[in-house]
Design a protein around this motif. Structure first.
Motif, PDB file in Angstrom:
ATOM      1  N   PRO A  76       0.829  -1.216   0.000  1.00 18.39           N
ATOM      2  CA  PRO A  76       0.000   0.000   0.000  1.00 18.39           C
ATOM      3  C   PRO A  76       0.862   1.264   0.000  1.00 18.39           C
ATOM      4  O   PRO A  76       1.800   1.384   0.789  1.00 18.39           O
ATOM      5  N   GLN A  77       0.546   2.173  -0.899  1.00 21.44           N
ATOM      6  CA  GLN A  77       1.286   3.417  -1.018  1.00 21.44           C
ATOM      7  C   GLN A  77       0.447   4.584  -0.490  1.00 21.44           C
ATOM      8  O   GLN A  77      -0.772   4.582  -0.600  1.00 21.44           O
ATOM      9  N   PRO A  78       1.098   5.600   0.076  1.00 18.17           N
ATOM     10  CA  PRO A  78       0.352   6.744   0.608  1.00 18.17           C
ATOM     11  C   PRO A  78      -0.310   7.537  -0.509  1.00 18.17           C
ATOM     12  O   PRO A  78       0.199   7.622  -1.627  1.00 18.17           O
ATOM     13  N   ASP A  79      -1.454   8.115  -0.193  1.00 16.55           N
ATOM     14  CA  ASP A  79      -2.183   8.978  -1.117  1.00 16.55           C
ATOM     15  C   ASP A  79      -2.082  10.403  -0.581  1.00 16.55           C
ATOM     16  O   ASP A  79      -2.774  10.762   0.378  1.00 16.55           O
ATOM     17  N   PRO A  80      -1.219  11.234  -1.159  1.00 15.17           N
ATOM     18  CA  PRO A  80      -1.038  12.591  -0.633  1.00 15.17           C
ATOM     19  C   PRO A  80      -2.334  13.393  -0.567  1.00 15.17           C
ATOM     20  O   PRO A  80      -2.517  14.183   0.361  1.00 15.17           O
ATOM     21  N   GLN A  81      -3.228  13.196  -1.535  1.00 12.68           N
ATOM     22  CA  GLN A  81      -4.482  13.946  -1.512  1.00 12.68           C
ATOM     23  C   GLN A  81      -5.347  13.527  -0.332  1.00 12.68           C
ATOM     24  O   GLN A  81      -5.983  14.358   0.319  1.00 12.68           O
ATOM     25  N   TRP A  82      -5.369  12.236  -0.057  1.00 18.74           N
ATOM     26  CA  TRP A  82      -6.115  11.725   1.114  1.00 18.74           C
ATOM     27  C   TRP A  82      -5.610  12.406   2.384  1.00 18.74           C
ATOM     28  O   TRP A  82      -6.384  12.776   3.259  1.00 18.74           O
ATOM     29  N   ILE A  83      -4.299  12.571   2.475  1.00 14.99           N
ATOM     30  CA  ILE A  83      -3.697  13.208   3.645  1.00 14.99           C
ATOM     31  C   ILE A  83      -4.087  14.685   3.711  1.00 14.99           C
ATOM     32  O   ILE A  83      -4.535  15.177   4.748  1.00 14.99           O
ATOM     33  N   GLU A  84      -3.914  15.405   2.616  1.00 13.17           N
ATOM     34  CA  GLU A  84      -4.224  16.835   2.593  1.00 13.17           C
ATOM     35  C   GLU A  84      -5.698  17.095   2.899  1.00 13.17           C
ATOM     36  O   GLU A  84      -6.038  18.086   3.553  1.00 13.17           O
ATOM     37  N   ASP A  85      -6.574  16.206   2.455  1.00 11.28           N
ATOM     38  CA  ASP A  85      -8.004  16.376   2.715  1.00 11.28           C
ATOM     39  C   ASP A  85      -8.342  16.275   4.200  1.00 11.28           C
ATOM     40  O   ASP A  85      -9.409  16.744   4.618  1.00 11.28           O
ATOM     41  N   ARG A  86      -7.451  15.685   4.986  1.00  8.27           N
ATOM     42  CA  ARG A  86      -7.752  15.419   6.396  1.00  8.27           C
ATOM     43  C   ARG A  86      -6.893  16.212   7.384  1.00  8.27           C
ATOM     44  O   ARG A  86      -7.293  16.410   8.532  1.00  8.27           O
ATOM     45  N   ILE A  87      -5.716  16.625   6.967  1.00 10.06           N
ATOM     46  CA  ILE A  87      -4.741  17.156   7.913  1.00 10.06           C
ATOM     47  C   ILE A  87      -5.267  18.337   8.704  1.00 10.06           C
ATOM     48  O   ILE A  87      -5.044  18.437   9.918  1.00 10.06           O
ATOM     49  N   TRP A  88      -5.991  19.260   8.078  1.00 10.53           N
ATOM     50  CA  TRP A  88      -6.404  20.465   8.792  1.00 10.53           C
ATOM     51  C   TRP A  88      -7.530  20.180   9.774  1.00 10.53           C
ATOM     52  O   TRP A  88      -7.638  20.844  10.809  1.00 10.53           O
ATOM     53  N   VAL A  89      -8.329  19.168   9.493  1.00 13.89           N
ATOM     54  CA  VAL A  89      -9.320  18.713  10.480  1.00 13.89           C
ATOM     55  C   VAL A  89      -8.603  18.135  11.686  1.00 13.89           C
ATOM     56  O   VAL A  89      -8.969  18.390  12.844  1.00 13.89           O
ATOM     57  N   TRP A  90      -7.542  17.359  11.443  1.00 16.35           N
ATOM     58  CA  TRP A  90      -6.776  16.776  12.542  1.00 16.35           C
ATOM     59  C   TRP A  90      -6.083  17.856  13.371  1.00 16.35           C
ATOM     60  O   TRP A  90      -6.027  17.758  14.606  1.00 16.35           O
ATOM     61  N   VAL A  91      -5.542  18.871  12.718  1.00 18.14           N
ATOM     62  CA  VAL A  91      -4.864  19.944  13.440  1.00 18.14           C
ATOM     63  C   VAL A  91      -5.860  20.688  14.329  1.00 18.14           C
ATOM     64  O   VAL A  91      -5.580  20.977  15.509  1.00 18.14           O
ATOM     65  N   HIS A  92      -7.034  20.989  13.781  1.00 15.20           N
ATOM     66  CA  HIS A  92      -8.066  21.666  14.582  1.00 15.20           C
ATOM     67  C   HIS A  92      -8.493  20.797  15.750  1.00 15.20           C
ATOM     68  O   HIS A  92      -8.634  21.279  16.891  1.00 15.20           O
ATOM     69  N   TYR A  93      -8.690  19.509  15.502  1.00 12.72           N
ATOM     70  CA  TYR A  93      -9.076  18.576  16.567  1.00 12.72           C
ATOM     71  C   TYR A  93      -8.045  18.592  17.700  1.00 12.72           C
ATOM     72  O   TYR A  93      -8.398  18.660  18.885  1.00 12.72           O
ATOM     73  N   THR A  94      -6.768  18.545  17.324  1.00 11.60           N
ATOM     74  CA  THR A  94      -5.700  18.536  18.329  1.00 11.60           C
ATOM     75  C   THR A  94      -5.706  19.826  19.142  1.00 11.60           C
ATOM     76  O   THR A  94      -5.569  19.799  20.380  1.00 11.60           O
ATOM     77  N   ALA A  95      -5.887  20.950  18.461  1.00 12.93           N
ATOM     78  CA  ALA A  95      -5.896  22.237  19.157  1.00 12.93           C
ATOM     79  C   ALA A  95      -7.044  22.326  20.142  1.00 12.93           C
ATOM     80  O   ALA A  95      -6.893  22.852  21.257  1.00 12.93           O
ATOM     81  N   VAL A  96      -8.206  21.831  19.755  1.00 19.60           N
ATOM     82  CA  VAL A  96      -9.372  21.853  20.641  1.00 19.60           C
ATOM     83  C   VAL A  96      -9.127  20.991  21.875  1.00 19.60           C
ATOM     84  O   VAL A  96      -9.508  21.351  23.000  1.00 19.60           O
TER      85      VAL A  96
ATOM     86  N   VAL B 204      -7.894  27.263   9.943  1.00 19.15           N
ATOM     87  CA  VAL B 204      -7.342  26.597  11.134  1.00 19.15           C
ATOM     88  C   VAL B 204      -6.163  27.412  11.678  1.00 19.15           C
ATOM     89  O   VAL B 204      -6.039  27.611  12.893  1.00 19.15           O
ATOM     90  N   ILE B 205      -5.318  27.903  10.807  1.00 19.53           N
ATOM     91  CA  ILE B 205      -4.192  28.728  11.245  1.00 19.53           C
ATOM     92  C   ILE B 205      -4.698  29.992  11.923  1.00 19.53           C
ATOM     93  O   ILE B 205      -4.156  30.437  12.957  1.00 19.53           O
ATOM     94  N   ASP B 206      -5.747  30.588  11.379  1.00 17.11           N
ATOM     95  CA  ASP B 206      -6.343  31.772  11.999  1.00 17.11           C
ATOM     96  C   ASP B 206      -6.932  31.428  13.362  1.00 17.11           C
ATOM     97  O   ASP B 206      -6.788  32.190  14.324  1.00 17.11           O
ATOM     98  N   PHE B 207      -7.596  30.285  13.471  1.00 20.76           N
ATOM     99  CA  PHE B 207      -8.163  29.822  14.745  1.00 20.76           C
ATOM    100  C   PHE B 207      -7.072  29.709  15.801  1.00 20.76           C
ATOM    101  O   PHE B 207      -7.271  30.039  16.971  1.00 20.76           O
ATOM    102  N   LEU B 208      -5.909  29.252  15.386  1.00 23.16           N
ATOM    103  CA  LEU B 208      -4.794  29.083  16.324  1.00 23.16           C
ATOM    104  C   LEU B 208      -4.033  30.382  16.586  1.00 23.16           C
ATOM    105  O   LEU B 208      -3.162  30.414  17.462  1.00 23.16           O
ATOM    106  N   GLY B 209      -4.359  31.419  15.826  1.00 23.23           N
ATOM    107  CA  GLY B 209      -3.676  32.695  16.022  1.00 23.23           C
ATOM    108  C   GLY B 209      -2.261  32.715  15.508  1.00 23.23           C
ATOM    109  O   GLY B 209      -1.414  33.461  16.001  1.00 23.23           O
TER     110      GLY B 209
END
Length: 258
Positions: A138-158, A251-256
């Motif tokens: 199995p090879q990584p799908d960069p688009q799959w990652i990009e579609d999710r990363i900012w949701v994960w970052v927001h989740y972590t910040a919360v 997300v970057i704005d949310f984090l200041g």
């Protein structure tokens, strides 16, 4: 068996001997580090037992009994937690030896991540399957990652804001493993596996990866999260994908951090 490390050889020999005595089993293959020639004194043993189609359910149902005949079995459990119910994970010892036993049909062997090394076979079933199909890691799908990363970052910040710091630390680990590592190792390995061997595959990134590790402190978690975002952006450079710019900026704005 010469390719198998000495500390694994007795168990491997015993698995083959048990397979030879069981007419339902057609072959035993070794995968993982044994198959790639990278095993060492810390390696575990990944074995695939190819069973007759009609006998595979019974072989799997009796997997613990089979494992118990192989050696001094300390503990074993099936692999539903990794999405693989055909897998029995076993610990033998002393000395301690970790062994994975996967019970598959010949048809199930067609969908595989590697060919493996044939330790024993009753007939030419495995050879025919290999001729008719091709392994695919199995090879990584960069688009799959990009579609999710900012949701994960927001989740972590919360989670940090709420004071759920252990959850935030777990989320940071997921970002490293599922987002950063796959992009960091693109083109460096044919067998990407999260953060495994990341220190060797991308040694120049070790300082930046280290900065993504946090202690149980809110400020530390936020510092590590920012380091993770910075590193993700770095390893994303030059990768073909559609950036989710609106999500990223929000997300970057949310984090200041704008």
């Amino acid at each position: 068996m010469s390719m198998i490390p000495e500390h694994l050889r007795v168990v491997a020999d015993n698995v083959v001997a048990e397979a030879e005595r069981d007419p339902r089993v057609l072959a035993v293959l070794a995968g993982g580090s044994v198959a790639t020639g990278t095993s060492d004194e810390y390696s575990d043993l990944d074995l695939v037992l190819v069973c007759r189609d009609e006998d595979q359910p019974a072989c799997l149902a009796e997997a613990k009994e089979f494992a118990g005949r192989v050696g001094p079995l300390l503990s074993s459990f099936t692999g539903e937690h990794v999405g693989e119910p055909r897998l029995l994970i076993a610990l033998y010892g002393p000395p301690l030896v970790h062994v994975d036993l996967k019970f598959v049909t010949p048809d199930g062997l067609r969908t595989r991540v590697e060919d493996g090394v044939v330790l024993w076979q009753r007939d030419d079933t495995v050879d025919r399957v290999r001729q008719e199909s091709t392994p695919a890691w199995p090879q990584p799908d960069p688009q799959w990652i990009e579609d999710r990363i900012w949701v994960w970052v927001h989740y972590t910040a919360v989670k940090v804001a709420r004071g759920e710091l252990f959850e935030a630390i777990e989320a940071l680990g997921a970002v490293r493993s599922v987002a950063i590592a796959p992009l960091a190792t693109l083109g460096r390995t044919a067998r990407p596996a999260g953060v495994r061997r990341l220190e060797t595959l991308a040694p120049e990134l070790v300082p930046e990866l280290s900065a993504t590790v946090a202690t149980v402190d809110a400020d530390e978690c936020l510092r590590a999260l920012r380091a993770a975002v910075d590193l993700y952006r770095k390893v994303r450079e030059g990768v073909e994908l559609e950036r989710r710019t609106a999500a990223e900026e929000a997300v970057i704005d949310f984090l200041g951090w704008g």
